[in-house]
Scaffold this motif. Structure first.
Motif, PDB file in Angstrom:
ATOM      1  N   GLY A   1     -12.246 -27.168  46.363  1.00 31.61           N
ATOM      2  CA  GLY A   1     -12.050 -26.864  47.931  1.00 31.61           C
ATOM      3  C   GLY A   1     -11.582 -25.449  48.105  1.00 31.61           C
ATOM      4  N   VAL A   2     -11.002 -25.296  49.511  1.00 33.52           N
ATOM      5  CA  VAL A   2     -11.124 -23.709  49.883  1.00 33.52           C
ATOM      6  C   VAL A   2      -9.963 -23.124  48.907  1.00 33.52           C
ATOM      7  CG1 VAL A   2     -11.569 -24.046  52.220  1.00 33.52           C
ATOM      8  CG2 VAL A   2      -9.004 -24.458  51.514  1.00 33.52           C
ATOM      9  N   VAL A   3      -8.814 -23.874  48.248  1.00 35.50           N
ATOM     10  CA  VAL A   3      -8.022 -23.141  47.580  1.00 35.50           C
ATOM     11  C   VAL A   3      -8.690 -22.699  46.128  1.00 35.50           C
ATOM     12  CG1 VAL A   3      -5.886 -23.348  46.342  1.00 35.50           C
ATOM     13  CG2 VAL A   3      -5.956 -23.897  48.853  1.00 35.50           C
TER      14      VAL A   3
ATOM     15  N   PHE B   1     -14.915 -27.088  38.156  1.00 32.98           N
ATOM     16  CA  PHE B   1     -15.453 -28.643  37.832  1.00 32.98           C
ATOM     17  C   PHE B   1     -14.811 -29.382  39.317  1.00 32.98           C
ATOM     18  CE2 PHE B   1     -14.754 -26.710  33.752  1.00 32.98           C
ATOM     19  CZ  PHE B   1     -15.970 -26.977  32.999  1.00 32.98           C
TER      20      PHE B   1
ATOM     21  N   ILE C   1      -9.287 -25.496  61.198  1.00 31.50           N
ATOM     22  CA  ILE C   1      -8.322 -24.782  60.619  1.00 31.50           C
ATOM     23  C   ILE C   1      -7.796 -23.577  60.892  1.00 31.50           C
ATOM     24  CG2 ILE C   1      -9.955 -24.117  58.748  1.00 31.50           C
ATOM     25  CD1 ILE C   1      -7.877 -24.877  56.622  1.00 31.50           C
ATOM     26  N   GLY C   2      -6.394 -23.298  61.077  1.00 33.78           N
ATOM     27  CA  GLY C   2      -5.850 -22.309  61.708  1.00 33.78           C
ATOM     28  C   GLY C   2      -5.643 -21.372  60.261  1.00 33.78           C
TER      29      GLY C   2
ATOM     30  N   LYS D   1     -18.062 -33.936  38.339  1.00 35.14           N
ATOM     31  CA  LYS D   1     -17.201 -33.793  37.086  1.00 35.14           C
ATOM     32  C   LYS D   1     -15.831 -33.981  37.597  1.00 35.14           C
ATOM     33  CE  LYS D   1     -20.102 -32.272  33.777  1.00 35.14           C
ATOM     34  NZ  LYS D   1     -20.142 -33.243  32.766  1.00 35.14           N
TER      35      LYS D   1
ATOM     36  N   CYS E   1     -12.304 -34.921  36.911  1.00 36.16           N
ATOM     37  CA  CYS E   1     -11.491 -34.862  35.601  1.00 36.16           C
ATOM     38  C   CYS E   1     -10.412 -35.912  35.828  1.00 36.16           C
ATOM     39  CB  CYS E   1     -10.427 -33.497  35.916  1.00 36.16           C
ATOM     40  SG  CYS E   1      -9.299 -33.283  34.751  1.00 36.16           S
TER      41      CYS E   1
ATOM     42  N   SER F   1      -5.222 -35.154  39.784  1.00 41.20           N
ATOM     43  CA  SER F   1      -5.080 -35.820  38.550  1.00 41.20           C
ATOM     44  C   SER F   1      -4.558 -34.727  37.589  1.00 41.20           C
ATOM     45  CB  SER F   1      -6.543 -36.322  37.939  1.00 41.20           C
ATOM     46  OG  SER F   1      -7.313 -35.240  37.648  1.00 41.20           O
TER      47      SER F   1
ATOM     48  N   CYS G   1      -2.124 -38.938  62.159  1.00 43.06           N
ATOM     49  CA  CYS G   1      -2.625 -38.122  63.206  1.00 43.06           C
ATOM     50  C   CYS G   1      -4.076 -38.624  63.582  1.00 43.06           C
ATOM     51  CB  CYS G   1      -2.790 -36.456  62.887  1.00 43.06           C
ATOM     52  SG  CYS G   1      -3.796 -36.373  61.515  1.00 43.06           S
TER      53      CYS G   1
ATOM     54  N   ARG H   1      -7.883 -37.262  64.673  1.00 41.79           N
ATOM     55  CA  ARG H   1      -8.400 -35.862  64.794  1.00 41.79           C
ATOM     56  C   ARG H   1      -9.809 -35.977  65.476  1.00 41.79           C
ATOM     57  NH1 ARG H   1      -7.718 -33.131  58.818  1.00 41.79           N
ATOM     58  NH2 ARG H   1      -7.793 -31.353  59.936  1.00 41.79           N
TER      59      ARG H   1
ATOM     60  N   VAL I   1      -5.623 -32.201  66.969  1.00 41.99           N
ATOM     61  CA  VAL I   1      -5.168 -32.962  66.186  1.00 41.99           C
ATOM     62  C   VAL I   1      -3.855 -33.845  66.847  1.00 41.99           C
ATOM     63  CG1 VAL I   1      -4.098 -33.463  63.794  1.00 41.99           C
ATOM     64  CG2 VAL I   1      -5.468 -31.404  64.392  1.00 41.99           C
TER      65      VAL I   1
HETATM   66  C1  LIG Z   1      -4.270 -32.741  60.072  1.00 37.25           C
HETATM   67  C2  LIG Z   1      -4.253 -31.554  59.143  1.00 37.25           C
HETATM   68  C3  LIG Z   1      -4.355 -30.171  59.599  1.00 37.25           C
HETATM   69  C4  LIG Z   1      -4.241 -29.210  59.005  1.00 37.25           C
HETATM   70  N1  LIG Z   1      -4.458 -27.990  59.413  1.00 37.25           N
HETATM   71  C5  LIG Z   1      -4.230 -26.819  58.847  1.00 37.25           C
HETATM   72  C6  LIG Z   1      -4.319 -25.364  59.130  1.00 37.25           C
HETATM   73  O1  LIG Z   1      -4.428 -25.339  60.422  1.00 37.25           O
HETATM   74  N2  LIG Z   1      -4.002 -24.338  58.275  1.00 37.25           N
HETATM   75  C7  LIG Z   1      -3.934 -24.584  56.880  1.00 37.25           C
HETATM   76  O2  LIG Z   1      -3.483 -23.469  56.450  1.00 37.25           O
HETATM   77  N3  LIG Z   1      -3.888 -25.663  56.563  1.00 37.25           N
HETATM   78  C8  LIG Z   1      -3.956 -26.915  57.373  1.00 37.25           C
HETATM   79  N4  LIG Z   1      -3.888 -28.131  56.579  1.00 37.25           N
HETATM   80  C9  LIG Z   1      -3.747 -28.134  55.070  1.00 37.25           C
HETATM   81  C10 LIG Z   1      -5.076 -27.859  54.720  1.00 37.25           C
HETATM   82  O3  LIG Z   1      -6.020 -28.843  54.893  1.00 37.25           O
HETATM   83  C11 LIG Z   1      -4.888 -28.237  53.002  1.00 37.25           C
HETATM   84  O4  LIG Z   1      -3.581 -27.563  52.773  1.00 37.25           O
HETATM   85  C12 LIG Z   1      -6.088 -27.472  52.152  1.00 37.25           C
HETATM   86  O5  LIG Z   1      -7.098 -28.294  52.636  1.00 37.25           O
HETATM   87  C13 LIG Z   1      -5.746 -27.783  50.817  1.00 37.25           C
HETATM   88  O6  LIG Z   1      -6.947 -27.315  49.916  1.00 37.25           O
HETATM   89  P1  LIG Z   1      -7.124 -27.483  48.446  1.00 37.25           P
HETATM   90  O7  LIG Z   1      -8.502 -26.789  47.980  1.00 37.25           O
HETATM   91  O8  LIG Z   1      -5.935 -27.318  47.690  1.00 37.25           O
HETATM   92  O9  LIG Z   1      -7.364 -29.199  48.544  1.00 37.25           O
HETATM   93  P2  LIG Z   1      -8.623 -29.883  48.819  1.00 37.25           P
HETATM   94  O10 LIG Z   1      -9.442 -29.273  50.302  1.00 37.25           O
HETATM   95  O11 LIG Z   1      -8.192 -31.407  49.140  1.00 37.25           O
HETATM   96  O12 LIG Z   1      -9.610 -29.661  47.624  1.00 37.25           O
HETATM   97  C14 LIG Z   1      -9.557 -30.425  46.411  1.00 37.25           C
HETATM   98  C15 LIG Z   1     -10.947 -30.397  45.639  1.00 37.25           C
HETATM   99  O13 LIG Z   1     -10.667 -30.991  44.589  1.00 37.25           O
HETATM  100  C16 LIG Z   1     -11.651 -32.210  44.328  1.00 37.25           C
HETATM  101  N5  LIG Z   1     -11.116 -33.171  43.315  1.00 37.25           N
HETATM  102  C17 LIG Z   1     -10.142 -33.967  43.749  1.00 37.25           C
HETATM  103  N6  LIG Z   1      -9.816 -34.585  42.548  1.00 37.25           N
HETATM  104  C18 LIG Z   1     -10.586 -33.889  41.650  1.00 37.25           C
HETATM  105  C19 LIG Z   1     -10.752 -34.157  40.005  1.00 37.25           C
HETATM  106  N7  LIG Z   1     -10.188 -35.304  39.661  1.00 37.25           N
HETATM  107  N8  LIG Z   1     -11.605 -33.605  39.268  1.00 37.25           N
HETATM  108  C20 LIG Z   1     -12.542 -32.750  39.868  1.00 37.25           C
HETATM  109  N9  LIG Z   1     -12.376 -32.422  41.230  1.00 37.25           N
HETATM  110  C21 LIG Z   1     -11.487 -33.141  42.137  1.00 37.25           C
HETATM  111  C22 LIG Z   1     -11.946 -32.442  45.746  1.00 37.25           C
HETATM  112  O14 LIG Z   1     -13.324 -33.189  45.858  1.00 37.25           O
HETATM  113  C23 LIG Z   1     -11.956 -31.463  46.653  1.00 37.25           C
HETATM  114  O15 LIG Z   1     -13.251 -30.736  46.637  1.00 37.25           O
HETATM  115  C24 LIG Z   1      -4.241 -29.225  57.433  1.00 37.25           C
HETATM  116  C25 LIG Z   1      -3.905 -30.651  56.760  1.00 37.25           C
HETATM  117  C26 LIG Z   1      -4.102 -31.656  57.709  1.00 37.25           C
HETATM  118  C27 LIG Z   1      -4.065 -32.799  57.016  1.00 37.25           C
END
Ligand SMILES: Cc1cc2nc3c(=O)[nH]c(=O)nc-3n(C[C@H](O)[C@H](O)[C@H](O)COP(=O)(O)OP(=O)(O)OC[C@H]3O[C@@H](n4cnc5c(N)ncnc54)[C@H](O)[C@@H]3O)c2cc1C
Length: 431
Positions: A18-20, A38, A51-52, A134, A136, A173, A193, A195, A240
């Motif tokens: 994901g983005v993080v 993975f 996304i802000g 993959k 995990c 996980s 919410c 969207r 939203v």
């Molecule tokens: C309504 C709403 C509005 C939001 N607005 C904002 C905003 O304006 N600004 C902001 O900063 N944040 C906002 N957020 C929060 C933001 O969306 C999340 O904090 C962010 O997307 C989290 O990113 P991440 O990479 O941690 O997780 P994710 O984006 O969930 O990415 C996780 C990745 O891991 C993969 N994955 C999951 N499980 C496994 C596994 N077991 N094995 C391998 N891969 C796996 C998934 O497929 C995915 O690609 C908002 C959230 C919501 C619900």
């Protein structure tokens, strides 16, 4: 073992693209740390929503050299997103509060299209670093090499690494390796919410007349509020619409096991929740023909640590929070950048990496907790549960300058402070 002794380079496995996760991978690669990603899905993907990105997150993207490209992808000339305007969701939409403008700022964040954000990061990563399909399923200590971990995947394969980073989102996980209470996480936040993305022309035709001037809008009402901002040079409006129940503690209500957390719902369901709102709000909601309904889940109670041994959590896996400050991903970007800064430090090696990860935890976790708590409080204010009520004066008093501690913090200071601590602990030597 001496901290300066030559050691094999660290092998890092990162779960979740994901983005993080991708920000962390980019930051690690820029520091010369080899990383394998993975991802459970078949390809990179983000939901079609806005996304802000606040100033703290934008600074990180700038330091990683991807901010200008992101702005261009989002059809913005630069950081065009400014401070919020707060309106009543009801009646004639009284202006309740204008968040104070930062001295001299013409904009300090950006409203981005999520897929464009992800694409920007993907372009900077060598394709061979990401392994798809993959999922995990577990992480366990290696039986052949002390300190190493083995990641097991749903397809029966496994991978051994010195350090495992769990960036696998709210349903993580990897979290079960780090937190004792992982089985009871995440929990329903009592907040749902709806969207939708609306072309600006359609919104205008439906009677939405408020101009953005780069400022996101919040329309507040008892137990519900809408967040509205423009993306793609204001061609598209990101909406939203939240509703929450504050009478019950977070975690006391669960969805039934067969209830999806995200689903398409008839427009009627959304209209019922926002019944009685004023014409600007109803005009926008009319344009969302196929709303998706989200039952927002969070990591609560707060984790006692983001790290165990050589496994570390970042992003929603560590601190999934309510989105009321638009800063969940921003906090994740901070985790990613600090973690990469410490793992990529020239003195980090297999001998001291556990101490280095503890320093990561010490510097990011209290801040993530502070922001988590602030987002919960912000939602209460928008939904009429603030300490001073829903009048213009009450809102002004409660909101104050709530974004200041989130936006105006420089994580490079955290990295420097963590490195100084590591020197005091003799994990690093002073050179
Ligand atoms: C309504 C709403 C509005 C939001 N607005 C904002 C905003 O304006 N600004 C902001 O900063 N944040 C906002 N957020 C929060 C933001 O969306 C999340 O904090 C962010 O997307 C989290 O990113 P991440 O990479 O941690 O997780 P994710 O984006 O969930 O990415 C996780 C990745 O891991 C993969 N994955 C999951 N499980 C496994 C596994 N077991 N094995 C391998 N891969 C796996 C998934 O497929 C995915 O690609 C908002 C959230 C919501 C619900």
């Amino acid at each position: 073992m001496s901290t300066v002794e030559k050691q094999e380079p660290l092998k890092v496995a990162l779960v979740g693209a994901g983005v993080v996760g991708l920000t962390c991978a980019l930051a690690l690669l820029q520091k010369g740390v080899s990383v394998e990603i993975f991802e459970a899905a078949a390809r990179f993907g983000e939901i079609g929503a806005g996304i802000g990105i606040g100033p703290n997150a934008a600074r990180i993207l700038q330091r990683l050299g991807v901010l200008d490209e992101l702005c261009a992808q989002c059809k913005e000339p630069g950081l065009t997103m400014r401070e919020f305007m707060f309106y009543s969701a009801e009646g004639e939409h009284e202006l309740l509060f204008e968040y104070p403008v930062t001295e001299g700022a013409r904009g300090n964040g950006i409203g981005a299209y999520r897929p464009a954000f992800l694409d920007t990061l993907v372009k900077h990563l060598p394709p061979s670093t990401t392994h798809f399909h993959k999922r995990c399923t577990s992480v366990e200590p290696s039986t052949t090499k002390t300190g190493r971990s083995v990641l097991n995947f749903a397809d029966g394969t496994s991978f051994e690494a010195d350090v495992v980073i769990g960036a696998d989102g709210i349903k993580s996980s990897v979290r079960s390796m780090v937190a004792d209470n992982a089985k009871s996480l995440p929990v329903f936040s009592n907040t749902i919410c709806f969207r939708g993305l609306i072309p600006m022309k359609e919104a205008r035709a439906a009677g939405f007349t408020i101009e953005f001037h780069g400022r996101p809008l919040c329309f507040g009402s008892k137990d519900r509020h809408l967040i509205v901002f423009g993306i793609n040079g204001d061609e598209i409006i990101n909406v939203v619409a939240f509703a929450a129940d504050y009478t019950k503690p977070i975690g006391s209500v669960s969805l039934s096991p067969d209830e999806p957390w995200v689903k398409s719902v008839p427009q009627e369901e959304m209209f019922q929740v926002f019944e009685g709102c004023g014409p600007q709000v109803m005009g926008l909601l009319e344009c969302i023909k196929e709303p998706s309904k989200w039952s927002i889940h969070v990591v609560h109670p707060h984790l006692e640590s983001f790290v165990k041994g050589r496994v570390a959590l970042i992003g929603d896996a560590a601190h999934g929070m309510l989105p009321h400050l638009g800063s969940g991903a921003g906090q994740g970007l901070e985790d990613a950048y600090v973690l990469a800064g410490l793992l990529g430090h020239p003195q980090t090696n297999a001998g001291n990496v556990e101490v280095v990860l503890k320093a990561y935890d010490r510097w990011v976790r209290p801040r993530a907790r502070m922001v988590w708590d602030a987002t919960f409080r912000a939602g209460k204010i928008y939904d009429g549960w603030g300490d001073h009520g829903v009048s213009a004066e009450g809102i002004a008093q409660d909101i104050g300058t709530q974004w200041a501690p989130v936006w105006f913090h420089d994580v490079d200071d955290d990295i420097r402070a963590a490195v100084d601590e590591l020197k005091l602990e003799d994990a690093f030597v002073s050179v």
